[in-house]
Scaffold this motif. Structure first.
Motif, mmCIF file in Angstrom:
data_model
loop_
_atom_site.group_PDB
_atom_site.id
_atom_site.type_symbol
_atom_site.label_atom_id
_atom_site.label_comp_id
_atom_site.label_asym_id
_atom_site.label_seq_id
_atom_site.Cartn_x
_atom_site.Cartn_y
_atom_site.Cartn_z
ATOM 1 N N ALA A 192 6.298 13.850 -23.467
ATOM 2 C CA ALA A 192 6.221 15.125 -22.762
ATOM 3 C C ALA A 192 7.567 15.394 -22.084
ATOM 4 O O ALA A 192 8.262 14.467 -21.667
ATOM 5 C CB ALA A 192 5.103 15.117 -21.723
ATOM 6 N N HIS A 193 7.916 16.667 -21.997
ATOM 7 C CA HIS A 193 9.119 17.053 -21.268
ATOM 8 C C HIS A 193 8.925 18.440 -20.681
ATOM 9 O O HIS A 193 8.213 19.273 -21.244
ATOM 10 C CB HIS A 193 10.357 17.031 -22.177
ATOM 11 N N ALA A 194 9.534 18.681 -19.525
ATOM 12 C CA ALA A 194 9.400 19.975 -18.861
ATOM 13 C C ALA A 194 10.607 20.209 -17.959
ATOM 14 O O ALA A 194 11.028 19.312 -17.219
ATOM 15 C CB ALA A 194 8.114 20.031 -18.040
ATOM 16 N N MET A 195 11.153 21.417 -18.027
ATOM 17 C CA MET A 195 12.261 21.800 -17.156
ATOM 18 C C MET A 195 11.696 22.463 -15.907
ATOM 19 O O MET A 195 10.771 23.285 -15.981
ATOM 20 C CB MET A 195 13.192 22.780 -17.881
ATOM 21 N N SER A 196 12.232 22.089 -14.754
ATOM 22 C CA SER A 196 11.774 22.702 -13.505
ATOM 23 C C SER A 196 12.158 24.184 -13.483
ATOM 24 O O SER A 196 13.122 24.593 -14.144
ATOM 25 C CB SER A 196 12.399 21.978 -12.310
ATOM 26 N N PRO A 197 11.411 25.014 -12.742
ATOM 27 C CA PRO A 197 11.719 26.452 -12.697
ATOM 28 C C PRO A 197 13.156 26.753 -12.273
ATOM 29 O O PRO A 197 13.750 27.728 -12.747
ATOM 30 C CB PRO A 197 10.708 26.990 -11.683
ATOM 31 N N ASP A 198 13.721 25.926 -11.376
ATOM 32 C CA ASP A 198 15.099 26.176 -10.936
ATOM 33 C C ASP A 198 16.132 25.541 -11.877
ATOM 34 O O ASP A 198 17.333 25.632 -11.636
ATOM 35 C CB ASP A 198 15.315 25.674 -9.511
ATOM 36 N N ARG A 199 15.649 24.890 -12.916
ATOM 37 C CA ARG A 199 16.504 24.261 -13.945
ATOM 38 C C ARG A 199 17.425 23.189 -13.363
ATOM 39 O O ARG A 199 18.488 22.913 -13.886
ATOM 40 C CB ARG A 199 17.327 25.314 -14.705
ATOM 41 N N LYS A 200 16.943 22.532 -12.314
ATOM 42 C CA LYS A 200 17.722 21.465 -11.690
ATOM 43 C C LYS A 200 17.292 20.077 -12.169
ATOM 44 O O LYS A 200 18.065 19.124 -12.052
ATOM 45 C CB LYS A 200 17.598 21.538 -10.163
ATOM 46 N N THR A 201 16.055 19.950 -12.654
ATOM 47 C CA THR A 201 15.577 18.649 -13.122
ATOM 48 C C THR A 201 14.781 18.803 -14.404
ATOM 49 O O THR A 201 14.060 19.789 -14.609
ATOM 50 C CB THR A 201 14.680 17.956 -12.067
ATOM 51 N N LEU A 202 14.904 17.809 -15.259
ATOM 52 C CA LEU A 202 14.138 17.725 -16.491
ATOM 53 C C LEU A 202 13.195 16.532 -16.361
ATOM 54 O O LEU A 202 13.648 15.398 -16.193
ATOM 55 C CB LEU A 202 15.068 17.535 -17.695
ATOM 56 N N MET A 260 17.280 29.107 -21.709
ATOM 57 C CA MET A 260 16.641 27.915 -22.271
ATOM 58 C C MET A 260 15.724 28.241 -23.450
ATOM 59 O O MET A 260 15.459 27.378 -24.293
ATOM 60 C CB MET A 260 15.800 27.215 -21.196
ATOM 61 N N ALA A 261 15.218 29.474 -23.504
ATOM 62 C CA ALA A 261 14.211 29.826 -24.511
ATOM 63 C C ALA A 261 14.734 29.591 -25.921
ATOM 64 O O ALA A 261 15.813 30.063 -26.291
ATOM 65 C CB ALA A 261 13.795 31.281 -24.348
ATOM 66 N N GLY A 262 13.944 28.830 -26.681
ATOM 67 C CA GLY A 262 14.295 28.570 -28.070
ATOM 68 C C GLY A 262 15.361 27.517 -28.288
ATOM 69 O O GLY A 262 15.707 27.211 -29.437
ATOM 70 N N LYS A 263 15.876 26.937 -27.213
ATOM 71 C CA LYS A 263 16.936 25.940 -27.350
ATOM 72 C C LYS A 263 16.361 24.569 -27.711
ATOM 73 O O LYS A 263 15.216 24.259 -27.391
ATOM 74 C CB LYS A 263 17.742 25.825 -26.059
ATOM 75 N N GLN A 264 17.172 23.757 -28.359
ATOM 76 C CA GLN A 264 16.820 22.373 -28.657
ATOM 77 C C GLN A 264 17.897 21.452 -28.100
ATOM 78 O O GLN A 264 19.074 21.606 -28.424
ATOM 79 C CB GLN A 264 16.672 22.160 -30.169
ATOM 80 N N TRP A 265 17.488 20.542 -27.240
ATOM 81 C CA TRP A 265 18.376 19.521 -26.711
ATOM 82 C C TRP A 265 18.040 18.194 -27.390
ATOM 83 O O TRP A 265 17.051 18.087 -28.116
ATOM 84 C CB TRP A 265 18.199 19.382 -25.201
ATOM 85 N N SER A 266 18.882 17.209 -27.145
ATOM 86 C CA SER A 266 18.628 15.875 -27.682
ATOM 87 C C SER A 266 18.550 14.863 -26.550
ATOM 88 O O SER A 266 19.134 15.068 -25.475
ATOM 89 C CB SER A 266 19.731 15.463 -28.660
ATOM 90 N N VAL A 267 17.838 13.788 -26.796
ATOM 91 C CA VAL A 267 17.775 12.699 -25.818
ATOM 92 C C VAL A 267 17.895 11.373 -26.554
ATOM 93 O O VAL A 267 17.254 11.155 -27.586
ATOM 94 C CB VAL A 267 16.476 12.762 -24.973
ATOM 95 N N GLU A 277 16.411 8.215 -30.673
ATOM 96 C CA GLU A 277 16.950 9.533 -30.399
ATOM 97 C C GLU A 277 16.005 10.584 -30.956
ATOM 98 O O GLU A 277 15.508 10.444 -32.079
ATOM 99 C CB GLU A 277 18.339 9.697 -31.018
ATOM 100 N N THR A 278 15.749 11.630 -30.153
ATOM 101 C CA THR A 278 14.830 12.666 -30.600
ATOM 102 C C THR A 278 15.269 14.013 -30.023
ATOM 103 O O THR A 278 16.206 14.091 -29.232
ATOM 104 C CB THR A 278 13.386 12.332 -30.194
ATOM 105 N N THR A 279 14.544 15.053 -30.428
ATOM 106 C CA THR A 279 14.869 16.422 -30.018
ATOM 107 C C THR A 279 13.866 16.918 -28.991
ATOM 108 O O THR A 279 12.670 16.635 -29.091
ATOM 109 C CB THR A 279 14.857 17.359 -31.245
ATOM 110 N N LEU A 280 14.361 17.653 -28.016
ATOM 111 C CA LEU A 280 13.520 18.304 -27.021
ATOM 112 C C LEU A 280 13.581 19.806 -27.260
ATOM 113 O O LEU A 280 14.664 20.407 -27.161
ATOM 114 C CB LEU A 280 13.994 17.990 -25.599
ATOM 115 N N ALA A 281 12.451 20.404 -27.601
ATOM 116 C CA ALA A 281 12.412 21.844 -27.866
ATOM 117 C C ALA A 281 11.889 22.575 -26.641
ATOM 118 O O ALA A 281 10.925 22.128 -25.996
ATOM 119 C CB ALA A 281 11.531 22.125 -29.072
#
Length: 283
Positions: A192-202, A260-267, A277-281
């Motif tokens: 599971a992954h979630a970005m905070s509303p203020d985009r300060k923490t993942l 952030m909408a539609g973006k894909q990050w990696s971790v 290594e995987t992708t975060l959508a």
């Protein structure tokens, strides 16, 4: 948080950048180019002949000298990532660069994600048409010790027919593939992954492999890569509960007006001897 931007080493890179353009061609009529040498190390190109579909297995071999480092794809707060360009007239295109698991280095205010030993970056190439292939590549890397030196070289090699056997090149490419992080699995994944509303923490929830550091011991090393040039590593409140690990990653400042909408990050997660290594959508 790490943002690839100006820093103490960047200034040194700029001072000597003109020197990098003077590195000559290093060519060979074989499946390995000649070594290109630099004060901090050397590099060369390795490749096998195209398969029936024109796909070429190749790699950039980099050997830093003792005490020197070279960088991962998102290098830290003062480095530069590897850059490889294939000349259009070669009839060869670069499809992808893969990166073996790096190390995390801290030197005062400088944080590096890099390699301090020989590393081979697998390359996926495609040749257009049939017949003999000549790869004409320009490679540019940062290589650093007390200072950073830009290392640029033009590497050229001609590939022989695919019917020939090249065990040395095969061994180099297989060893490089073995050092790549693995894809997610049932026992090692981001669930599971979630970005905070203020985009300060993942916020991340992970399942970690058994046999890792274990509860109460060192947290896994987590490197989140977002927009190009941004890497985030600072963990907040990580907690293990058996195989589960929950943690917040400090994000901090993102590019202005970044959506952030539609973006894909990696971790990339490194836990003991294993790396995934995987992708975060993001919706």
């Amino acid at each position: 948080m790490m943002i690839i931007s100006s820093g103490p080493r960047r200034l040194l890179i700029a001072v000597v950048s003109a020197v990098a353009a003077l590195v000559p061609f290093y060519s060979a009529n074989a499946e390995m180019s000649a070594w290109a040498d630099n004060e901090g190390g050397r590099m060369r190109l390795v490749a096998l002949a195209p398969d029936a579909g024109g796909k070429i297995r190749a790699a950039l071999q980099i050997e830093p000298k003792p005490g020197w480092i070279t960088y991962w794809k998102e290098p830290g707060n003062s480095g530069i990532p590897p850059q490889i360009t294939i000349a259009a007239e070669s009839g060869v295109t670069l499809d992808a660069i893969a990166y073996p698991v790096p190390k995390h280095f801290f030197n005062g205010a400088i944080e590096d994600i890099a390699y301090d030993a020989p590393v081979t970056l697998p390359l996926s190439l495609t040749a257009a048409g049939k017949g003999p292939v000549t790869i004409d590549a320009a490679a540019f890397i940062g290589i650093c010790k007390d200072i950073c030196i830009p290392f640029q070289a033009n590497l050229q090699l001609k590939l022989g027919p695919a019917i020939q056997s090249h065990p040395q090149e095969e061994a180099i490419l297989q060893a490089a593939d073995a050092r790549l992080p693995k894809p997610p699995s049932q026992d090692f994944d981001v669930t599971a992954h979630a970005m905070s509303p203020d985009r300060k923490t993942l916020s991340l929830t992970l399942v970690l492999p058994s046999g890792g550091p274990g509860e109460g011991k060192a947290a896994p090393d987590i490197i989140v890569t977002g927009p190009s040039g941004y890497a985030f590593t600072k963990q907040i409140g990580g907690k293990r509960d058996g195989a589960a690990f929950k943690v917040d990653i400090s994000i901090g400042k993102l590019p202005k007006d970044y959506d952030m909408a539609g973006k894909q990050w990696s971790v990339l997660v490194i836990d003991g001897e294993r790396a995934m290594e995987t992708t975060l959508a993001f919706e």
